[in-house]
Each structure stands twice: as C-alpha cells, then as structure tokens.
Design a protein around this motif. Structure first.
Motif, PDB file in Angstrom:
ATOM      1  N   ALA A 126      11.206  -1.090  -6.818  1.00 39.64           N
ATOM      2  CA  ALA A 126      10.793  -2.489  -6.361  1.00 39.64           C
ATOM      3  C   ALA A 126       9.834  -2.503  -4.935  1.00 39.64           C
ATOM      4  O   ALA A 126       9.812  -1.443  -4.481  1.00 39.64           O
ATOM      5  N   VAL A 127       9.305  -3.464  -4.518  1.00 35.69           N
ATOM      6  CA  VAL A 127       8.476  -3.585  -3.395  1.00 35.69           C
ATOM      7  C   VAL A 127       9.419  -3.972  -2.485  1.00 35.69           C
ATOM      8  O   VAL A 127      10.218  -5.187  -2.358  1.00 35.69           O
ATOM      9  N   TRP A 128       9.597  -3.541  -1.303  1.00 33.75           N
ATOM     10  CA  TRP A 128      10.244  -3.781   0.116  1.00 33.75           C
ATOM     11  C   TRP A 128       9.147  -3.950   1.208  1.00 33.75           C
ATOM     12  O   TRP A 128       8.064  -3.494   1.242  1.00 33.75           O
ATOM     13  N   PRO A 129       9.588  -5.021   2.215  1.00 34.71           N
ATOM     14  CA  PRO A 129       8.710  -5.273   3.255  1.00 34.71           C
ATOM     15  C   PRO A 129       8.280  -3.961   4.106  1.00 34.71           C
ATOM     16  O   PRO A 129       7.195  -3.840   4.689  1.00 34.71           O
ATOM     17  N   GLN A 130       9.217  -3.017   4.455  1.00 36.35           N
ATOM     18  CA  GLN A 130       9.150  -2.241   5.236  1.00 36.35           C
ATOM     19  C   GLN A 130       8.041  -1.044   4.586  1.00 36.35           C
ATOM     20  O   GLN A 130       7.124  -0.417   5.396  1.00 36.35           O
ATOM     21  N   THR A 131       8.001  -0.781   3.373  1.00 37.66           N
ATOM     22  CA  THR A 131       7.236   0.100   2.478  1.00 37.66           C
ATOM     23  C   THR A 131       5.735  -0.492   2.787  1.00 37.66           C
ATOM     24  O   THR A 131       4.931   0.374   2.948  1.00 37.66           O
ATOM     25  N   THR A 132       5.575  -1.761   2.584  1.00 41.72           N
ATOM     26  CA  THR A 132       4.283  -2.385   2.852  1.00 41.72           C
ATOM     27  C   THR A 132       3.787  -2.374   4.474  1.00 41.72           C
ATOM     28  O   THR A 132       2.578  -1.874   4.296  1.00 41.72           O
ATOM     29  N   ALA A 133       4.827  -2.306   5.193  1.00 39.70           N
ATOM     30  CA  ALA A 133       4.490  -2.341   6.655  1.00 39.70           C
ATOM     31  C   ALA A 133       3.905  -0.919   6.754  1.00 39.70           C
ATOM     32  O   ALA A 133       2.904  -0.599   7.547  1.00 39.70           O
ATOM     33  N   TRP A 134       4.463   0.000   6.332  1.00 44.70           N
ATOM     34  CA  TRP A 134       4.121   1.702   6.773  1.00 44.70           C
ATOM     35  C   TRP A 134       2.720   1.748   6.224  1.00 44.70           C
ATOM     36  O   TRP A 134       1.939   2.401   6.845  1.00 44.70           O
ATOM     37  N   TYR A 135       2.498   1.097   5.078  1.00 42.78           N
ATOM     38  CA  TYR A 135       0.996   1.204   4.477  1.00 42.78           C
ATOM     39  C   TYR A 135       0.194   0.824   5.230  1.00 42.78           C
ATOM     40  O   TYR A 135      -1.064   1.322   5.597  1.00 42.78           O
ATOM     41  N   ILE A 136       0.444  -0.550   5.976  1.00 42.98           N
ATOM     42  CA  ILE A 136      -0.609  -1.231   6.632  1.00 42.98           C
ATOM     43  C   ILE A 136      -0.584  -0.403   8.007  1.00 42.98           C
ATOM     44  O   ILE A 136      -1.811  -0.290   8.641  1.00 42.98           O
ATOM     45  N   LEU A 137       0.388  -0.142   8.602  1.00 42.19           N
ATOM     46  CA  LEU A 137       0.219   0.737   9.924  1.00 42.19           C
ATOM     47  C   LEU A 137      -0.379   1.686   9.773  1.00 42.19           C
ATOM     48  O   LEU A 137      -1.232   2.304  10.602  1.00 42.19           O
ATOM     49  N   GLY A 138      -0.419   2.584   8.413  1.00 40.22           N
ATOM     50  CA  GLY A 138      -1.171   3.856   8.062  1.00 40.22           C
ATOM     51  C   GLY A 138      -2.568   3.419   8.322  1.00 40.22           C
ATOM     52  O   GLY A 138      -3.456   4.249   8.992  1.00 40.22           O
TER      53      GLY A 138
ATOM     54  N   GLU B 167      14.111  -9.374   0.976  1.00 38.98           N
ATOM     55  CA  GLU B 167      14.543  -7.942   1.282  1.00 38.98           C
ATOM     56  C   GLU B 167      13.647  -7.090   0.117  1.00 38.98           C
ATOM     57  O   GLU B 167      13.160  -5.858   0.420  1.00 38.98           O
ATOM     58  N   TYR B 168      13.560  -7.510  -1.206  1.00 34.53           N
ATOM     59  CA  TYR B 168      12.535  -6.602  -2.107  1.00 34.53           C
ATOM     60  C   TYR B 168      12.256  -7.573  -3.091  1.00 34.53           C
ATOM     61  O   TYR B 168      12.786  -8.817  -3.462  1.00 34.53           O
ATOM     62  N   ARG B 169      11.396  -7.291  -4.097  1.00 34.50           N
ATOM     63  CA  ARG B 169      10.660  -8.067  -5.085  1.00 34.50           C
ATOM     64  C   ARG B 169      10.773  -7.204  -6.248  1.00 34.50           C
ATOM     65  O   ARG B 169      10.514  -6.050  -6.283  1.00 34.50           O
ATOM     66  N   PHE B 170      10.886  -7.795  -7.409  1.00 38.04           N
ATOM     67  CA  PHE B 170      10.910  -7.076  -8.839  1.00 38.04           C
ATOM     68  C   PHE B 170       9.698  -7.082  -9.156  1.00 38.04           C
ATOM     69  O   PHE B 170       8.793  -7.881  -9.032  1.00 38.04           O
ATOM     70  N   SER B 171       9.287  -5.735  -9.484  1.00 36.95           N
ATOM     71  CA  SER B 171       7.955  -5.365  -9.550  1.00 36.95           C
ATOM     72  C   SER B 171       7.388  -4.931 -10.907  1.00 36.95           C
ATOM     73  O   SER B 171       6.289  -4.087 -11.103  1.00 36.95           O
ATOM     74  N   ASP B 172       8.195  -5.220 -11.941  1.00 32.75           N
ATOM     75  CA  ASP B 172       7.759  -4.694 -13.286  1.00 32.75           C
ATOM     76  C   ASP B 172       6.632  -5.863 -14.023  1.00 32.75           C
ATOM     77  O   ASP B 172       6.944  -6.879 -14.134  1.00 32.75           O
ATOM     78  N   PRO B 173       5.605  -5.401 -14.022  1.00 31.66           N
ATOM     79  CA  PRO B 173       4.471  -6.297 -14.343  1.00 31.66           C
ATOM     80  C   PRO B 173       4.509  -6.863 -15.699  1.00 31.66           C
ATOM     81  O   PRO B 173       3.604  -7.960 -16.120  1.00 31.66           O
ATOM     82  N   ASN B 174       5.361  -6.284 -16.633  1.00 32.28           N
ATOM     83  CA  ASN B 174       5.155  -6.729 -18.169  1.00 32.28           C
ATOM     84  C   ASN B 174       6.618  -7.833 -18.142  1.00 32.28           C
ATOM     85  O   ASN B 174       6.958  -8.086 -19.395  1.00 32.28           O
ATOM     86  N   SER B 175       7.171  -8.127 -17.185  1.00 35.67           N
ATOM     87  CA  SER B 175       8.347  -9.038 -17.203  1.00 35.67           C
ATOM     88  C   SER B 175       7.855 -10.330 -16.747  1.00 35.67           C
ATOM     89  O   SER B 175       7.121 -10.578 -15.839  1.00 35.67           O
ATOM     90  N   PRO B 176       8.485 -11.311 -17.462  1.00 31.57           N
ATOM     91  CA  PRO B 176       8.173 -12.802 -16.911  1.00 31.57           C
ATOM     92  C   PRO B 176       8.844 -12.957 -15.414  1.00 31.57           C
ATOM     93  O   PRO B 176       8.436 -14.052 -14.640  1.00 31.57           O
TER      94      PRO B 176
END
Length: 835
Positions: A593-605, A640-649
């Motif tokens: 799943a997608v979490w806020p800190q993982t995205t933040a680490w990518y942006i900070l990188g 906290e997190y987002r469900f990230s299966d692109p094939n799911s409604p």
C-alpha cells in the motif's frame, strides 16, 4: 421582536449575538465550516472516511455517513463506543440511530452517504429529504471531556409540519488496549429527562461514567427520571416533538462525554454551563496556531492550504492521558501514545515550533525509568497505565537520535538536551548492538515495519544509523560530552556508509537490497532505502539510479510510493513469521500500500538531488489535499495508508484520515522545498528551489527564535543573502537572525555554501573578497567546507597553515565551487579563504 416570528428564530439570533460578543471563535469556526475559509474542505463523493476530534473525545465516520461509527473517549482513560467485531469492517458499527416522523411518515435518517464539510477538528454533514433537511455537526471542547453533537432539522415545505424525532445512542463501552465489551451498566435519567448517565463501575474502565446532556431543544419527559437501573446494552434515548413553520428548525444539541463516576454530577453541570465557551476556546487555539503563530505564504494555494491543514492536524491530534495532553496518531482511532509517531511528526514541526518539540522530548523522558531506556508506547490497560520500552532493534532509537540533533540546531537549547542526554546515550549504546556481519545493521523486521521475525541486514536501518550516529555526535560535541565516544560513533558511521553500498547495492536492479536468514538476498523493493538518498549517503550516479528504480518499481503514478513490491507478503507468512492476517492482503496496509512517509522520502530524495521542480510536481500530486482528492477514490484528507490495487474498484481508498505524521512529513517536505537544507551539523539555505517559488515567505525556527524568510530571483546560486538588513556571506545560519532575504542569481560575492562540521562564525573582509570561518568539531573528525564564489580562489589557510594544495576547485556555470577537506586537530579551527 424585529420581525422574528418563532422562538427558534429568536434563539438563533440571540445565540449569534451573545457568541459574537463573548465567544467570537465559535462563530469564526462555523464560518470556516461553511466553506468561506481556506481550511475547510467540502467533499461530495459520498464514500469518504472522516475523523475529527479534540483533547478529550474523537469521532470516526465511514462511507460519508453522518453518524459516527466510533466515539473515542480519552478521559479518564481511553474507553470507546464501538460496536464493530472486525477491525477491517469497523464502518459497520452504528451506535447512533435517529428516527423521524413527519406527516405520519417515518424515516430513519443518517444511514445514507452525505455531502460534508470538515477540518481536522470539526465536521458538518448535509442531508436532504423531500420535506426537510438535516444538518449534523460535531465540535469538541478544549477543557471539558465531551463532544458537541448538533442535529438540526429544517422544514423545507410551505406548510406547518409536526416533527417527532427519536435519538438513540448505544453507550456500551470498550476498554482501552484490550477492547473488551462492557455491555452492562447502571444508568439513569436526570433533570426532567434532559440528561442521561451510564456508570461502568469496572476496574478496567477505571470506573467511568458516560453522560449525554441535552443543550438544545428540550426532549419530552422520561418516565423513571432519576431512578437508578441496571441495564444490559445500555443506551441513551431521547424523544423530541415540535411544530415547525416553513423554514422552522428543531435543533438537537447533545453533549456526549465521559468522566469518573464520582465526578459525574459536577461534570454534567459544568458541561451545561460552559460547553460553548470551551468549544470556542478549542477552535480559537487551533486557528491561532494555524494562521497567526507562524507564517507560510505560497504562490500555489494548494500548497499553502495543505500547510495550514498540516498545522491544524498537529494542533488537533493530541489527547489526554494520565494528566497530560500529548500527540497521538489519530483524532479518534488510536488511544495510546506512540513515541514513533511523535518523533516523525516533530521532524516537520521543528522547522517552526521548537516549543512543541521540547515539550514532546521532555514528555518522552518522563516515561523512562532509571535505566533511561526509550519508551515505545504508553497506554491504559486493565488496571493501570503501562509503558512499553523500545528493544535494542527498535527504530525509535534512531529517529530519537535524529530528532535530538535536529531540535538542537533549531533551538540552541543545550539545557533540554543535557537533561535528556542519558536517554540519548542509552539509545546509542543499544542500537550499536545491532551492527552484525559485514558491518551492517540487522533486524528481525523487514524494512521500517514493526511486524515479522526474520533476522537479516536492513538497508533502511543501516542508512538511518549513519545519520543517527552523526546527529548524536553533533549533540555530544555541542554539550562537550563524551568526545572520544563521539569520534568512535563518527568512525562507525563512516564505515557503515561504505559497507551499505559495498554489501547491499545490487547492480542488476540498481537498488539497495536487504537480506533474510542472515545472508539470503531479499528480492523485494522496499521504500526504506530512499532515506539513503535523502541523507546523501550514495554517490550521485547511484543515487540517481536508485531513484529511477524506485520510480519504476514502487511509484504508483496516481497515488504515490508503495511500501514494497511485489505485494506477496501474505504468501510469505512462514518465511517472515508474520502473525496471521497482520501483513494485509495484496496492496493493503504494509503489503504494497501507499504510505505518507514513503512518498515523503521519495520527494526529499528528489530535493537532495537538485530536482526541485520534479519534487514540487510530486508534492502537489501525491501530498496536497487537492492532489489526493483528485486521485482515484480520493477525498480531501491525509491518511495512514491507501489501498493501491489498480484493478480494484477501491483503488486509492484512504484509511485512517488525518493521520498525525502525514502532516509532519508534508511540512518536512515543504520546508526543504522552500530552500532549507540540513545536515548533521548545520542548517543552511539551498538555492535549489522550484522556479515557481519566487515570492515565497515563511517563518523558520533558529536558536529558539522565529526568523522571517523571503525568496526572490532565479538561478542556481545566491546572488545575495541579506540578514537583518545587512549583507551576509554565508548560506549556513550562524548568530541571531530575525529577517532573511534570499535572492537567487549570479553570486555577487563569495559565500559559505556548506560544511560537514559546525560553523560558528563567518566574517567577510577585504571588500568581501576574504572569508574568515570559525568551525567546530570532534578532534579527529573528517570534515569539509564548501564556498561558492564569482571569482577563482587565490589562497586557503587552516589554522594559519596554507592548504592550497588540498583544495578542490570546480568551475561551474557563472561561479566557482571551492571545497576544503580537512581533519580536526583541535576542537575549534579557523579557516581563511581569499578570492
């Protein structure tokens, strides 16, 4: 009476007049919720999850339903009203029910998704029926343990209508931590049926009373008033009856709260007399924190609005626990204090609010024992408040070390750091025990997770350890403590940095890969290695390659950065020794799943690599409220997190909205994007900012004071730096500052751009052609000083000795960059640069 035709209209106007005179914050809050303020967000998708709360109570809503599925009390202990039996289906809990009868037609309201408008600390839901409308609003008190629930019915027909309304609220409570149901209570009605009380005289509820007080239209009388009864599945029930003219209103106001059984009568009376003032006090406190205490002004209003929302989240997500009000992860869902959530959040708050960070650090210390081991969590359970302490391989130690160093740079507060130093030193000692074979950091848990039991080398923890040991060394040097040990830690940090790459870098994948079972390569792509780019632990080529791999393997183009790929951990339970069900199905929770800190680490990188415009694009798309709302299944909310299966409604579905550390990570990213750069030793300004950021203004905490920062111009360097009206030739902050104007462009004079040691002073001479730089470090520490100049270097000295042969000089576009590497022979050194 000036044209007022009903008692209800008169009461409405009278309430507004009184509130404007005595409690203007309450009216301001209602104005904000109407959508006229740039903080409140409206959502009409009718599938949203909402959490709002205050110091003492929180409420959780699912599927855009206007009645809460959970009410969390934090006083006297964290009991809750929650009828769910499956955590993943907690939206099926419905403790509230409202039945309305109009014209002999009976409706159950509050069971259909609604449009809503909300902030982190209040919410309004809007429901339209054929002949009437219903507005539901929720507000919270600053110093009373209650939530204010308003349900307003408005007759939208052209005729008089008789409204009969029945409201029921289950008051079955669940205990903190164990979530045991307490479905039997002593209950009674009082004050002619306007008040309801249920007493739960159990040890594990801490003898709590749940009360409901009517503060709006008066309910009909209840038989058996003041009679004490014992009831299974207790519930408060109130009936209302009112004849409404066209546009007439019936407004139910319920004060729902919790307290000790022996203070229930006093608390109910105080609630009745004082609730509206306490609501105003709470909302005024938050609005002052958001708008007035510190400043952020952005040309992009989506960025600015999310900055305000982040600050509101930090001001809201805090709760009472055992005499203190401290940060907690959610407005309603969690009911314990977690050190980890506070540490991550404060890495964003420290840029503008050092008082908050000081309070949090001292609170963490207050939970320690004589052995000074860092606490992991604190909560009520069964018969008392319990503290869990961080084991040696707990990543809390590393984040604690990093926050201590960061706080000291922003605050200059040696006294507080001296007070908590024993805890800091203990964390260092414990984490050093995790260095295992091949000079890497090992753990039983994959990546940054807190589940699993398979011992292996972790790139995330190794990278974090490199930075943490350096931050500790900065604190030790600043406090003049343990110099030999600080140097030892610096040497270990340097070795870990080398072995991180030598042992865990995989050329085939272009990524840092972990191991399991000590040395078997784990072929999963984890998000944790992104911190190695943020902390500048890789050479430029490897850092760029790692980011490209992350973009290919981890970045969901619509949502942000996944925790790990592939999402097959649900099939690897025996290998990683997960407990049944805790890892989540594919693309759920930890499992991709997608979490806020993982995205933040990518942006900070991206920011660290100088890709400011790409970082801005990612921040806007993945982290702003507008970007999140306009993504699949999005809503204007943190998570906290987002469900990230692109094939799911359900692709993009949000869980745990308004999560505390999401606000902290957003502010962390934003401040770095606005040109703030931090290493282990200094805070500095970076010219690597987005092209669109000219005109940005913000407040920055430095040495315990706020400095106003303004950005202008464009270019790869600073044309000039004006500090308190005077030209300054250092991008590294030194001394006292109150106002800084940063103009980008071709450098007009040499300036200190960076250093891997403490820079105490920079003085210019010789018509600004000479820089005298006073630096400090641990004896034996390897360091460097970087200076940018419009003209070539002529002479460099360190401690009176010519170092010209050691200087590295590069000719860049319109400027020269001069680097002096050296090793500290004494604690304080003096460098001389002449151009």
């Amino acid at each position: 009476m000036i044209g007022l035709k009903t008692e209800s209209q008169f009461k409405d106007i009278l309430f507004i007049i009184i509130s404007l005179i005595y409690f203007p914050g309450l009216i301001l809050a209602q104005t904000q919720l109407s959508g006229t303020d740039n903080l409140a967000m409206k959502f009409d998708g009718k599938y949203g999850q909402v959490e709002v709360g205050g110091n003492y109570v929180g409420a959780e809503f699912h599927h855009s339903l206007p009645l809460p599925s959970r009410i969390s009390f934090y006083y006297p202990v964290a009991n809750s009203i929650d009828l769910s039996t499956d955590y993943w289906k907690r939206g099926e809990s419905h403790p509230f029910s409202i039945v309305v009868n109009v014209d002999k037609r009976t409706d159950t309201v509050g069971v259909e998704p609604c449009v809503y408008s909300w902030t982190p600390y209040q919410a309004i839901f809007f429901e339209d029926k054929e002949t009437y409308t219903v507005n539901y609003s929720y507000q919270f008190c600053d110093d009373l343990p209650l939530m204010v629930v308003r349900v307003k019915f408005t007759n939208r027909s052209t005729e008089k209508k008789k409204f009969n309304v029945n409201v029921k609220l289950s008051t079955v409570v669940r205990t903190c931590q164990t979530y045991a149901f307490k479905d039997t209570a002593e209950f009674r009605y009082a004050d002619a049926g306007k008040m309801y009380v249920a007493d739960f005289k159990y040890r594990d509820t801490d003898s709590t009373s749940v009360f409901v007080v009517n503060a709006g239209d008066v309910p009909t009388k209840v038989k058996g008033n003041d009679d004490l009864k014992i009831m299974a599945n207790p519930r408060a029930s109130f009936s209302y009856s009112k004849l409404l003219i066209p546009s007439g209103k019936l407004e139910i106001v319920l004060l729902v709260g919790s307290c000790k059984t022996d203070e229930e009568r006093r608390m109910r009376a105080k609630a009745s007399d004082y609730w509206y003032k306490s609501v105003a006090k709470n909302e005024d406190r938050i609005q002052r924190y958001v708008y007035h205490d510190t400043r952020i002004s952005m040309p992009d209003k989506n960025l600015e609005q999310t900055a305000y929302w982040s600050k509101a989240t930090l001001a809201t997500d805090r709760h009472y626990i055992n005499g203190s009000i401290v940060p907690m992860p959610c407005p309603a869902e969690y009911n314990f204090f977690f050190t980890h959530d506070v540490l991550l959040t404060d890495l964003g708050a420290v840029f503008y609010d050092v008082r908050r960070v000081k309070h949090d650090l001292l609170y963490i210390k207050s939970l320690t024992r004589v052995d000074s081991v860092l606490p992991h969590a604190y909560y009520w359970r069964d018969d008392g408040f319990k503290t869990e302490f961080a084991s040696a391989d707990n990543w809390n130690h590393l984040w604690f070390m990093i926050l201590c160093g960061t706080y000291l740079k922003h605050s200059g507060d040696n006294r507080t750091l001296a007070e908590i130093y024993p805890v800091l030193r203990k964390s260092v000692d414990m984490t050093l025990s995790n260095i295992g074979p091949n000079n890497l950091v090992y753990s039983t848990r994959p990546d940054w997770w807190d589940i699993g039991d398979n011992y292996g080398a972790r790139s995330y923890l190794t990278a974090l350890m490199v930075r943490a040991l350096r931050e500790y060394s900065f604190v030790a040097e600043s406090l003049h403590k343990d110099a030999a040990f600080a140097l030892h830690c610096l040497n270990i940090s340097d070795s870990l940095k080398v072995d991180l790459v030598d042992r865990l870098w995989d050329n085939r994948t272009g990524y840092l890969l972990d191991t399991y079972d000590t040395n078997s390569v784990d072929m999963h792509y984890y998000a944790g290695p992104l911190v190695a780019v943020d902390y500048d632990l890789l050479d430029e080529k490897k850092a760029e390659t790692l980011m490209q791999t992350a973009r290919r393997e981890l970045v969901d183009p619509n949502l942000g950065v996944r925790t790990a790929m592939p999402p097959d951990f649900d099939k690897l339970t025996s290998l990683y020794k997960f407990k049944e069900g805790e890892v989540g199905a594919p693309f759920v929770y930890i499992n991709g799943a997608v979490w806020p800190q993982t995205t933040a680490w990518y942006i900070l990188g991206l920011i660290e690599l100088g890709h400011a415009d790409s970082a801005l694009e990612s921040l806007l798309k993945y982290f702003t409220l507008s970007g999140i709302e306009h993504s699949p299944h999005g809503q204007p909310s943190f998570y906290e997190y987002r469900f990230s299966d692109p094939n799911s409604p359900d692709y993009g579905k949000i869980d745990k909205p308004n999560f505390l550390w999401a606000g902290g990570w957003y502010l962390n990213c934003l401040y770095h994007l606005m040109g703030i750069h931090e290493n282990e030793w200094n805070i500095s300004f970076s010219p690597s900012v987005p092209v669109k950021f000219t005109g940005v203004q913000y407040d920055l905490a430095y040495k315990g004071q706020l400095a106003g920062i303004t950005l202008s111009g464009s270019g790869k360097f600073f044309k000039q730096i004006i500090v308190d009206g005077k030209s300054c030739q250092s991008a590294i902050l030194t001394g006292d500052i109150r106002k800084v104007n940063l103009e980008l462009g071709v450098p007009s004079a040499p300036y200190v751009a960076g250093a891997s040691c403490i820079v105490n002073q920079v003085r210019a001479a010789g018509h600004s052609k000479i820089l005298n730089i006073l630096v400090e470090g641990v004896v034996g520490q390897k360091s460097k000083i970087i200076v940018v100049s419009p003209t070539p270097i002529r002479k460099v000295m360190l401690g009176g000795t010519d170092r010209g042969t050691q200087v590295i000089s590069e000719s860049l576009d319109s400027a020269y960059q001069v680097t002096l590497p050296f090793t500290f022979d004494k604690q304080v050194e003096s460098a001389y640069f002449e151009f």
